[in-house]
Design a protein around this motif. Structure first.
Motif, PDB file in Angstrom:
ATOM      1  N   UNK A  63       0.872  -1.283   0.064  1.00  0.00           N
ATOM      2  CA  UNK A  63      -0.073  -0.023  -0.148  1.00  0.00           C
ATOM      3  C   UNK A  63       0.804   1.189   0.162  1.00  0.00           C
ATOM      4  N   UNK A  64       0.541   2.335  -0.643  1.00  0.00           N
ATOM      5  CA  UNK A  64       1.362   3.362  -0.867  1.00  0.00           C
ATOM      6  C   UNK A  64       2.478   3.362  -1.802  1.00  0.00           C
ATOM      7  N   UNK A  65       2.680   2.276  -2.294  1.00  0.00           N
ATOM      8  CA  UNK A  65       3.651   2.406  -3.544  1.00  0.00           C
ATOM      9  C   UNK A  65       3.070   2.277  -4.771  1.00  0.00           C
ATOM     10  N   UNK A  66       2.937   3.307  -5.520  1.00  0.00           N
ATOM     11  CA  UNK A  66       2.289   3.216  -6.860  1.00  0.00           C
ATOM     12  C   UNK A  66       3.174   3.009  -8.145  1.00  0.00           C
ATOM     13  N   UNK A  67       2.952   2.015  -8.576  1.00  0.00           N
ATOM     14  CA  UNK A  67       3.936   1.633  -9.718  1.00  0.00           C
ATOM     15  C   UNK A  67       3.292   1.904 -11.157  1.00  0.00           C
ATOM     16  N   UNK A  68       2.065   1.618 -11.047  1.00  0.00           N
ATOM     17  CA  UNK A  68       1.390   2.406 -12.221  1.00  0.00           C
ATOM     18  C   UNK A  68       0.660   3.588 -11.910  1.00  0.00           C
ATOM     19  N   UNK A  69       1.232   4.703 -13.004  1.00  0.00           N
ATOM     20  CA  UNK A  69       0.509   5.748 -12.998  1.00  0.00           C
ATOM     21  C   UNK A  69      -1.017   5.771 -13.084  1.00  0.00           C
ATOM     22  N   UNK A  70      -1.962   6.497 -12.314  1.00  0.00           N
ATOM     23  CA  UNK A  70      -3.282   6.367 -12.549  1.00  0.00           C
ATOM     24  C   UNK A  70      -3.801   6.554 -14.118  1.00  0.00           C
ATOM     25  N   UNK A  71      -4.558   5.821 -14.500  1.00  0.00           N
ATOM     26  CA  UNK A  71      -5.180   5.710 -15.696  1.00  0.00           C
ATOM     27  C   UNK A  71      -4.743   4.736 -16.711  1.00  0.00           C
ATOM     28  N   UNK A  72      -3.154   4.259 -16.181  1.00  0.00           N
ATOM     29  CA  UNK A  72      -2.609   3.510 -17.054  1.00  0.00           C
ATOM     30  C   UNK A  72      -2.656   2.181 -17.228  1.00  0.00           C
ATOM     31  N   UNK A  73      -3.528   1.522 -15.954  1.00  0.00           N
ATOM     32  CA  UNK A  73      -3.737   0.286 -15.995  1.00  0.00           C
ATOM     33  C   UNK A  73      -4.367  -0.310 -17.192  1.00  0.00           C
ATOM     34  N   UNK A  74      -5.590   0.353 -17.674  1.00  0.00           N
ATOM     35  CA  UNK A  74      -6.431  -0.460 -18.648  1.00  0.00           C
ATOM     36  C   UNK A  74      -5.699  -0.175 -19.831  1.00  0.00           C
ATOM     37  N   UNK A  75      -4.743   0.856 -20.324  1.00  0.00           N
ATOM     38  CA  UNK A  75      -3.900   0.926 -21.322  1.00  0.00           C
ATOM     39  C   UNK A  75      -2.975  -0.150 -21.469  1.00  0.00           C
ATOM     40  N   UNK A  76      -2.449  -0.595 -20.272  1.00  0.00           N
ATOM     41  CA  UNK A  76      -1.229  -1.444 -20.261  1.00  0.00           C
ATOM     42  C   UNK A  76      -1.858  -2.957 -20.566  1.00  0.00           C
ATOM     43  N   UNK A  77      -3.178  -3.135 -19.854  1.00  0.00           N
ATOM     44  CA  UNK A  77      -3.717  -4.446 -19.864  1.00  0.00           C
ATOM     45  C   UNK A  77      -4.323  -4.573 -21.717  1.00  0.00           C
ATOM     46  N   UNK A  78      -4.561  -3.573 -22.001  1.00  0.00           N
ATOM     47  CA  UNK A  78      -4.906  -3.565 -23.350  1.00  0.00           C
ATOM     48  C   UNK A  78      -3.884  -3.812 -24.277  1.00  0.00           C
ATOM     49  N   UNK A  79      -2.751  -3.385 -23.778  1.00  0.00           N
ATOM     50  CA  UNK A  79      -1.441  -3.435 -24.828  1.00  0.00           C
ATOM     51  C   UNK A  79      -1.111  -5.015 -24.867  1.00  0.00           C
ATOM     52  N   UNK A  80      -1.006  -5.438 -23.557  1.00  0.00           N
ATOM     53  CA  UNK A  80      -0.645  -6.828 -23.306  1.00  0.00           C
ATOM     54  C   UNK A  80      -1.469  -7.799 -24.037  1.00  0.00           C
ATOM     55  N   UNK A  81      -2.781  -7.460 -24.139  1.00  0.00           N
ATOM     56  CA  UNK A  81      -3.854  -8.509 -24.597  1.00  0.00           C
ATOM     57  C   UNK A  81      -3.643  -8.561 -26.134  1.00  0.00           C
ATOM     58  N   UNK A  82      -3.126  -7.260 -26.426  1.00  0.00           N
ATOM     59  CA  UNK A  82      -3.000  -6.979 -28.053  1.00  0.00           C
ATOM     60  C   UNK A  82      -1.840  -7.936 -28.391  1.00  0.00           C
ATOM     61  N   UNK A  83      -0.842  -7.795 -27.793  1.00  0.00           N
ATOM     62  CA  UNK A  83       0.545  -8.541 -28.155  1.00  0.00           C
ATOM     63  C   UNK A  83       0.176  -9.883 -27.835  1.00  0.00           C
ATOM     64  N   UNK A  84      -0.609 -10.496 -27.112  1.00  0.00           N
ATOM     65  CA  UNK A  84      -0.598 -11.591 -26.824  1.00  0.00           C
ATOM     66  C   UNK A  84      -1.590 -12.191 -27.833  1.00  0.00           C
TER      67      UNK A  84
END
Ligand SMILES: [Zn+2]
Length: 87
Positions: A63-84
């Motif tokens: 908690x308190x450690x933010x690795x993914x900037x807010x709003x990036x999660x959906x974008x990153x997941x979509x990119x991973x899915x696209x590549x897979x």
């Protein structure tokens, strides 16, 4: 959190290990394999922020450690899915 404490975070999906050092420095022993082939591992192709971890590793962070900037999660997941899906 103590500044001198070092925390190791292991990605539950790909096993990449993040090391959180004092004053929130971040080291990584291995890159998230889920990001392989995505633009997020390629610093030359993106201006910012150069993600080196997948959302699963971000979820494993304390908690308190933010690795993914807010709003990036959906974008990153979509990119991973696209590549897979195109593999
Ligand atoms: Zn990962």
């Amino acid at each position: 959190m103590e500044a001198s404490v070092t925390t190791k975070i292991k990605c539950p999906t790909c096993g990449a290990v993040l090391i959180l050092g004092g004053s929130n420095t971040i080291d990584q022993e291995a890159l998230c394999v889920r990001l392989k082939g995505t633009k997020y591992l390629d610093y030359a192709r993106i201006s910012s922020p150069g993600l080196q971890w997948c959302p699963d590793l971000s979820d494993a962070a304390p908690m308190g450690v933010s690795l993914l900037p807010p709003g990036y999660r959906t974008e990153v997941e979509a990119e991973i899915a696209r590549v897979e899906n195109s593999a």
